[in-house]
Design an enzyme around this catalytic site. Structure first.
Site, PDB file in Angstrom:
ATOM      1  N   CYS A 158       0.827  -1.210   0.000  1.00  8.29           N
ATOM      2  CA  CYS A 158       0.000   0.000   0.000  1.00  8.29           C
ATOM      3  C   CYS A 158       0.864   1.265   0.000  1.00  8.29           C
ATOM      4  O   CYS A 158       1.997   1.253   0.454  1.00  8.29           O
ATOM      5  CB  CYS A 158      -0.870   0.041   1.242  1.00  8.29           C
ATOM      6  SG  CYS A 158      -1.732  -1.490   1.551  1.00  8.29           S
ATOM      7  N   ARG A 164       4.280   0.493  -6.549  1.00 10.55           N
ATOM      8  CA  ARG A 164       4.258  -0.459  -5.439  1.00 10.55           C
ATOM      9  C   ARG A 164       3.214  -1.548  -5.660  1.00 10.55           C
ATOM     10  O   ARG A 164       3.231  -2.553  -4.961  1.00 10.55           O
ATOM     11  CB  ARG A 164       3.930   0.281  -4.129  1.00 10.55           C
ATOM     12  CG  ARG A 164       4.987   1.276  -3.721  1.00 10.55           C
ATOM     13  CD  ARG A 164       4.477   2.179  -2.630  1.00 10.55           C
ATOM     14  NE  ARG A 164       4.407   1.476  -1.356  1.00 10.55           N
ATOM     15  CZ  ARG A 164       5.283   1.615  -0.380  1.00 10.55           C
ATOM     16  NH1 ARG A 164       6.300   2.410  -0.541  1.00 10.55           N
ATOM     17  NH2 ARG A 164       5.149   0.977   0.750  1.00 10.55           N
ATOM     18  N   TRP A 178      -3.179  -2.507  -1.376  1.00  8.58           N
ATOM     19  CA  TRP A 178      -2.862  -3.842  -1.912  1.00  8.58           C
ATOM     20  C   TRP A 178      -3.475  -4.810  -0.917  1.00  8.58           C
ATOM     21  O   TRP A 178      -2.991  -4.959   0.204  1.00  8.58           O
ATOM     22  CB  TRP A 178      -1.347  -4.012  -2.027  1.00  8.58           C
ATOM     23  CG  TRP A 178      -0.972  -5.138  -2.932  1.00  8.58           C
ATOM     24  CD1 TRP A 178      -0.988  -5.124  -4.296  1.00  8.58           C
ATOM     25  CD2 TRP A 178      -0.552  -6.441  -2.556  1.00  8.58           C
ATOM     26  NE1 TRP A 178      -0.596  -6.345  -4.777  1.00  8.58           N
ATOM     27  CE2 TRP A 178      -0.318  -7.170  -3.743  1.00  8.58           C
ATOM     28  CE3 TRP A 178      -0.334  -7.079  -1.334  1.00  8.58           C
ATOM     29  CZ2 TRP A 178       0.114  -8.496  -3.745  1.00  8.58           C
ATOM     30  CZ3 TRP A 178       0.091  -8.399  -1.340  1.00  8.58           C
ATOM     31  CH2 TRP A 178       0.306  -9.091  -2.535  1.00  8.58           C
ATOM     32  N   ASN A 209      -1.158   1.561   6.400  1.00 12.26           N
ATOM     33  CA  ASN A 209      -0.313   0.533   5.754  1.00 12.26           C
ATOM     34  C   ASN A 209       0.073  -0.436   6.836  1.00 12.26           C
ATOM     35  O   ASN A 209       0.468  -0.016   7.910  1.00 12.26           O
ATOM     36  CB  ASN A 209       1.005   1.136   5.251  1.00 12.26           C
ATOM     37  CG  ASN A 209       0.844   1.806   3.931  1.00 12.26           C
ATOM     38  OD1 ASN A 209      -0.248   1.838   3.392  1.00 12.26           O
ATOM     39  ND2 ASN A 209       1.926   2.354   3.432  1.00 12.26           N
ATOM     40  N   GLY A 210       0.053  -1.719   6.527  1.00  6.60           N
ATOM     41  CA  GLY A 210       0.487  -2.703   7.507  1.00  6.60           C
ATOM     42  C   GLY A 210      -0.663  -3.589   7.924  1.00  6.60           C
ATOM     43  O   GLY A 210      -1.653  -3.720   7.188  1.00  6.60           O
ATOM     44  N   GLU A 269      13.582 -24.533 -12.662  1.00  5.59           N
ATOM     45  CA  GLU A 269      13.302 -23.122 -12.378  1.00  5.59           C
ATOM     46  C   GLU A 269      14.492 -22.250 -12.785  1.00  5.59           C
ATOM     47  O   GLU A 269      14.315 -21.181 -13.372  1.00  5.59           O
ATOM     48  CB  GLU A 269      12.955 -22.953 -10.886  1.00  5.59           C
ATOM     49  CG  GLU A 269      12.763 -21.537 -10.404  1.00  5.59           C
ATOM     50  CD  GLU A 269      11.704 -20.747 -11.171  1.00  5.59           C
ATOM     51  OE1 GLU A 269      10.933 -21.324 -11.959  1.00  5.59           O
ATOM     52  OE2 GLU A 269      11.674 -19.511 -10.989  1.00  5.59           O
ATOM     53  N   LYS A 295      14.392 -19.283 -15.552  1.00  4.86           N
ATOM     54  CA  LYS A 295      14.789 -17.909 -15.216  1.00  4.86           C
ATOM     55  C   LYS A 295      15.834 -17.411 -16.211  1.00  4.86           C
ATOM     56  O   LYS A 295      15.777 -16.285 -16.696  1.00  4.86           O
ATOM     57  CB  LYS A 295      15.350 -17.915 -13.799  1.00  4.86           C
ATOM     58  CG  LYS A 295      15.034 -16.771 -12.930  1.00  4.86           C
ATOM     59  CD  LYS A 295      13.688 -16.760 -12.263  1.00  4.86           C
ATOM     60  CE  LYS A 295      12.513 -16.985 -13.146  1.00  4.86           C
ATOM     61  NZ  LYS A 295      11.269 -17.150 -12.467  1.00  4.86           N
ATOM     62  N   GLU A 350      14.201 -16.823 -19.790  1.00  3.48           N
ATOM     63  CA  GLU A 350      13.306 -15.675 -19.967  1.00  3.48           C
ATOM     64  C   GLU A 350      14.017 -14.345 -19.795  1.00  3.48           C
ATOM     65  O   GLU A 350      13.645 -13.358 -20.419  1.00  3.48           O
ATOM     66  CB  GLU A 350      12.082 -15.778 -19.040  1.00  3.48           C
ATOM     67  CG  GLU A 350      12.405 -15.706 -17.579  1.00  3.48           C
ATOM     68  CD  GLU A 350      11.181 -15.839 -16.696  1.00  3.48           C
ATOM     69  OE1 GLU A 350      10.097 -15.429 -17.103  1.00  3.48           O
ATOM     70  OE2 GLU A 350      11.323 -16.350 -15.573  1.00  3.48           O
ATOM     71  N   HIS A 371      21.162 -40.897 -21.274  1.00  2.01           N
ATOM     72  CA  HIS A 371      20.158 -41.494 -22.157  1.00  2.01           C
ATOM     73  C   HIS A 371      19.925 -40.622 -23.387  1.00  2.01           C
ATOM     74  O   HIS A 371      18.920 -40.774 -24.066  1.00  2.01           O
ATOM     75  CB  HIS A 371      18.860 -41.742 -21.387  1.00  2.01           C
ATOM     76  CG  HIS A 371      19.067 -42.687 -20.243  1.00  2.01           C
ATOM     77  ND1 HIS A 371      19.249 -44.035 -20.419  1.00  2.01           N
ATOM     78  CD2 HIS A 371      19.194 -42.472 -18.914  1.00  2.01           C
ATOM     79  CE1 HIS A 371      19.447 -44.619 -19.247  1.00  2.01           C
ATOM     80  NE2 HIS A 371      19.425 -43.681 -18.316  1.00  2.01           N
ATOM     81  N   LYS A 385       3.200 -10.261 -17.399  1.00  2.00           N
ATOM     82  CA  LYS A 385       3.197 -10.629 -15.979  1.00  2.00           C
ATOM     83  C   LYS A 385       2.031 -11.539 -15.651  1.00  2.00           C
ATOM     84  O   LYS A 385       2.122 -12.419 -14.811  1.00  2.00           O
ATOM     85  CB  LYS A 385       3.161  -9.356 -15.125  1.00  2.00           C
ATOM     86  CG  LYS A 385       3.304  -9.610 -13.627  1.00  2.00           C
ATOM     87  CD  LYS A 385       4.688 -10.125 -13.288  1.00  2.00           C
ATOM     88  CE  LYS A 385       4.804 -10.602 -11.849  1.00  2.00           C
ATOM     89  NZ  LYS A 385       5.908 -11.578 -11.697  1.00  2.00           N
TER      90      LYS A 385
HETATM   91  C1  F6R Z   1       8.368 -17.102 -14.817  1.00  2.00           C
HETATM   92  C2  F6R Z   1       7.006 -16.607 -14.673  1.00  2.00           C
HETATM   93  C3  F6R Z   1       5.909 -17.410 -15.229  1.00  2.00           C
HETATM   94  C4  F6R Z   1       4.763 -17.523 -14.212  1.00  2.00           C
HETATM   95  C5  F6R Z   1       3.561 -18.208 -14.841  1.00  2.00           C
HETATM   96  C6  F6R Z   1       2.443 -18.396 -13.845  1.00  2.00           C
HETATM   97  O1  F6R Z   1       9.281 -16.265 -14.191  1.00  2.00           O
HETATM   98  O2  F6R Z   1       6.784 -15.568 -14.117  1.00  2.00           O
HETATM   99  O3  F6R Z   1       6.340 -18.683 -15.612  1.00  2.00           O
HETATM  100  O4  F6R Z   1       5.241 -18.245 -13.102  1.00  2.00           O
HETATM  101  O5  F6R Z   1       3.102 -17.444 -15.916  1.00  2.00           O
HETATM  102  O6  F6R Z   1       2.007 -17.172 -13.362  1.00  2.00           O
HETATM  103  P1  F6R Z   1       1.132 -17.083 -12.059  1.00  2.00           P
HETATM  104  O7  F6R Z   1       1.993 -17.559 -10.923  1.00  2.00           O
HETATM  105  O8  F6R Z   1       0.748 -15.658 -11.945  1.00  2.00           O
HETATM  106  O9  F6R Z   1      -0.045 -17.999 -12.252  1.00  2.00           O
END
Ligand code: F6R
Length: 609
Positions: free
Chosen positions: A2, A27, A74, A100-101, A482, A486, A489, A505, A604
Site C-alpha cells: 500500500c 508499489r 494492496w 499501511n500494515g 526453475e 529464469k 526468460e 540417455h 506478468k
Molecule cells: C516465470 C514466470 C511465469 C509464471 C507463470 C504463472 O518467471 O513468471 O512462468 O510463473 O506465468 O504465473 P502465475 O503464478 O501468476 O499464475
C-alpha cells in the site's frame, strides 16, 4: 504494497494527494481512495481499480480542501472492493484514517467494539478498527485518542488521521511500516515513500517506530511513545524519483530477489499462533476432511508449477498422501482422475493465469475440493477456491517470478506439516522441530544473498554462452527447471534442465569442450550419485559450476567452480539454491543488454490460453 499520502496547508489537498499516489503506483495496488475535509465535512471517495478511475470520478466534483489523506491499497484482509478500499471512517464519519500494515489483533478489537459498544462495521478490513477505536477514545483531544487507540493495537502500521473537529491537524503514527514527513512553506506532508513528495519538497523527516507526528500548516511535532517531543534532523533528498521507486535497486527484479527473506518471514510468521501451531484463517480442512482425501493434484504454470514440484515432495514426506503435479495447460485435456475425494491445489502468483483458473474450475465441477496458494488477494483463483493460502510476497512487479516462488515453497512446507499433523503422520515433536527449521530459513536466505557478487562475476564470465545446462537429482531437478526458466526468460540463452541421471540417455551427446553445466548438488542423500553425473560431463570437457551446501569440501575437486549455500535440510535447500540461480540469470541478462524487468514477448499475468 500500500501507499499513503497526506497533506495539510493552503493549497487544494486533492490534486496533491492524487499526484502523490500516482508516484506510488509502482508499489502495486488494487484500489485507491482519498478523504478530505471539505467545508466542515469529511468527504471520502474510494474505488476498486486504478487511480485513474478515482481521479476521473472526483474531477467533476471540483473538491476543495486544505487537509486530506490518500491511499492505494494492496489487499490483505478482505478482497479488493470499494468498501474495503481506504480511507476508512469512524461510525459518525467524522474521523477518517489510512493505514499501511496489519493490525494483528484486529479480530479481538472488532469483537469487543461490536459486542461491548454496538459499533457497526462496514468493511472486511483489519484497518477499520483503527477509525472506530480513535472515535471510541475521542474526548475532544485527537492526539490523546490516537495514543489510546494505538495502545490497543498489535502489528505493523503507518497511519494517517484527519478529523472534522480538527481542520488544522493531520496526525500520523508509525510502527514497523515506513512513514516520512515532507516539510514545506506553510504546508506539510506525510507519505509512505519519498517519491510521493519530491514534487513539493526535498526536506524530509524520517519517522521512527512508535512515534506519533502532529502536522499543521505551520509546523511538525514528533512525539515518542511516552508523549515526549523528539527532535529530528532534516534529511535533504538529492537523488531522483526513478531510483527511489526501486528503493535504490537498479531493477525491480533484483529488488524482489532481495525481498525474499522478508517474504519468507511474513508468509510464516503471520500464521504462527500463540501455542506454536499454525493459524490458517482461510483454510477449513480439518482431520475429517483430510481423511476423505485420497489424492492431491497440484496444478500451475511456469515458476508456480516448479514450486508445485517441490510442494509434492513436502506433502508426500510429511503427510504421506500421493500427489500428482501437472501443468495447467495440459491438465484439463488429460482426463484427470478427479472426484470428491480429490484435493486440487492451484498455485499462482497473480491468481489470474487463465489455464490455472480453468483447470481449477474444471476440477471443481468434477467434485474436487479447491485449495489455492496465491499471492494476489481477491484474485480470480482465490475467489473460486474453497480454501486459500495467501503468500505474503508483496506485489511482484518484475515479470520474472522470484519472491513469489520462494514464498510458495514456504506455503507448501507449512501446508504439508499441517496435513501431517491432521492425519497423524507428524508428531508434535516433529512439528516443533520442523517449525524451528522453517523459522531459520529467513536468516539463511539473508546469508545466501551475499552470493550476489560471486554470481555477478560468474555471469560476466559466461554471458556469451549459446547454451547452458542445469542438472541435479531429487529436489535439485526441480530447482534446475526453475533456474533454466529464469535464465531463458531473462537472458534469452537457450538453456536446458535435466535430471542428472537422464543425461546418459541422450542429452550427453551435446556435451563438448567448455559446455557450461550448472550442477545443483545440494541434496546430501543423493550426493554421490550426482557426483558420478558431474564426472560424466567433465569427462566430455564441460565447464562445471556446482551449487552445494557449505561444508562440502570434496566437490571442489570435481567441479571447476563451487557456489556454497548455507547448510540446511535437503527438503528446504531449494529455497536457498534458487537464489544464486535467480541472480545469475539477472546478471547475465544485464550483461547482454536485455530489459530485465520486462523481457521480450512475456506478460506478468497470462490471461489467455
Ligand atoms: C516465470 C514466470 C511465469 C509464471 C507463470 C504463472 O518467471 O513468471 O512462468 O510463473 O506465468 O504465473 P502465475 O503464478 O501468476 O499464475
Amino acid at each position: 504494497m500500500c501507499g499513503i499520502v497526506g497533506y495539510i496547508g493552503s493549497k487544494n489537498a486533492v490534486p496533491v494527494l492524487i499526484e502523490g499516489l500516482d508516484k506510488l503506483e509502482y508499489r502495486g495496488y488494487d484500489s485507491a481512495g482519498i478523504a478530505a475535509l471539505s467545508g466542515d465535512e469529511v468527504v471520502v471517495h474510494k474505488y476498486k481499480g486504478r487511480l485513474r478511475y478515482l481521479a476521473d470520478r472526483i474531477k467533476p466534483l471540483q473538491l476543495s480542501a486544505n487537509v486530506g489523506i490518500g491511499h492505494t491499497r494492496w489487499a490483505t484482509h478482505g478482497e479488493p472492493s470499494d468498501v474495503n478500499a481506504h480511507p476508512h471512517t469512524s461510525e459518525s464519519g467524522e474521523i477518517a484514517i489510512i493505514h499501511n500494515g496489519i493490525v494483528e489483533n484486529y479480530a479481538q478489537i472488532k469483537e469487543w467494539l461490536i459486542n461491548e459498544h454496538g459499533v457497526a462495521f462496514k468493511s472486511d478490513t483489519d484497518t477499520e478498527v483503527i477509525a472506530h477505536l480513535i472515535e471510541y477514545y475521542y474526548e475532544g483531544d485527537l492526539l490523546d485518542a490516537v495514543y489510546k487507540a494505538i495502545d490497543r493495537m498489535e502489528g505493523a502500521y503507518a497511519v494517517g488521521v484527519i478529523s472534522k473537529h480538527h481542520p488544522d491537524q493531520l496526525i500520523a503514527v508509525r510502527k514497523d511500516s515506513p512513514l516520512i514527513v515532507g516539510l514545506g512553506q506553510g504546508e506539510n506532508f506525510i507519505a509512505s515513500d519519498i517519491p510521493a513528495l519530491l514534487k513539493h519538497t526535498r526536506d524530509m523527516l524520517l519517522i521512527e517506530n512508535d512515534e506519533v507526528v502532529v502536522l499543521t500548516p505551520q509546523g511538525v511535532t514528533i512525539y515518542d511513545a511516552l508523549r515526549q517531543v523528539v527532535e529530528r534532523d532534516v534529511l535533504k533528498v538529492t537523488w531522483d524519483v526513478a531510483a527511489a521507486e526501486k528503493e535504490g535497486y537498479a531493477h525491480f527484479t533484483i529488488k524482489e530477489i532481495h525481498e525474499q527473506p522478508k517474504g519468507l518471514h511474513d508468509t510464516l510468521y503471520r500464521r504462527i499462533n500463540a501455542n506454536g501451531g499454525f493459524n490458517f484463517e482461510q483454510i477449513n480442512i480439518g482431520a475429517d476432511d483430510l481423511r476423505q482425501i485420497n489424492r492431491i493434484y497440484i496444478v500451475a504454470c511456469g515458476t508456480a508449477y516448479h514450486a508445485g514440484l517441490i510442494g509434492k515432495r513436502a506433502i508426500e514426506t510429511f503427510a504421506g498422501i500421493p500427489v500428482t503435479v501437472d501443468i495447467a495447460s495440459e491438465f484439463r485435456y488429460s482426463d484427470p482422475f478427479i472426484d470428491h475425494q480429490t484435493l486440487f491445489i492451484a498455485v499462482s502468483q497473480s491468481g489470474e493465469t487463465l489455464d490455472t483458473l480453468q483447470s481449477l474450475r474444471y476440477a471443481k465441477q468434477m467434485g474436487a475440493r479447491i485449495l489455492s496458494v496465491v499471492n494476489v488477494v481477491g484474485s480470480s483463483v482465490a475467489r473460486d477456491s474453497d480454501d486459500i493460502f495467501y503468500t505474503w510476497a508483496g506485489p511482484e512487479i518484475g515479470v520474472a517470478s522470484t519472491k513469489a516462488f520462494t514464498t510458495q515453497l514456504m506455503a507448501f512446507y507449512m501446508l504439508a506439516l499441517h496435513m501431517g499433523m491432521l492425519n497423524g503422520r507428524m508428531t508434535e515433536e516433529g512439528f516443533a522441530e520442523w517449525l524451528e527449521k522453517l523459522k531459520g530459513i529467513e536468516t539463511l536466505a539473508e546469508q545466501t544473498l551475499a552470493l550476489e557478487h560471486a554470481m555477478q562475476r560468474i555471469a560476466s564470465e559466461q554471458f556469451n554462452n549459446d547454451s547452458v545446462f542445469f542438472i541435479g537429482r531429487g529436489a535439485d531437478v526441480d530447482v534446475s527447471y526453475e533456474a533454466s526458466l529464469k535464465l531463458k526468460e531473462l537472458s534469452y540463452i537457450n538453456s536446458f534442465a535435466i535430471a542428472a541421471g537422464e543425461l546418459k540417455h541422450g542429452t550427453i551427446a551435446l556435451m563438448e569442450k567448455d559446455t557450461l553445466v550448472i550442477a545443483l548438488a545440494t541434496q546430501t542423500h543423493l550426493y554421490e550419485k550426482t557426483v558420478s553425473n558431474i564426472r560424466e560431463v567433465k569427462a566430455r570437457g564441460a565447464y562445471v559450476v556446482a551449487v552445494a551446501q557449505a561444508g562440502n569440501e570434496s566437490i571442489k575437486e570435481i567441479a571447476d567452480e563451487v557456489i556454497y549455500i548455507p547448510q540446511c535440510d535437503d527438503l528446504l535447500a531449494p529455497v536457498l539454491s534458487v537464489m544464486p540461480m535467480q541472480m545469475f540469470a539477472y546478471y547475465v541478462a544485464l550483461d547482454r543488454g536485455n530489459d530485465v524487468d520486462k523481457p521480450r514477448n512475456l506478460a506478468k499475468s497470462v490471461t489467455v490460453e
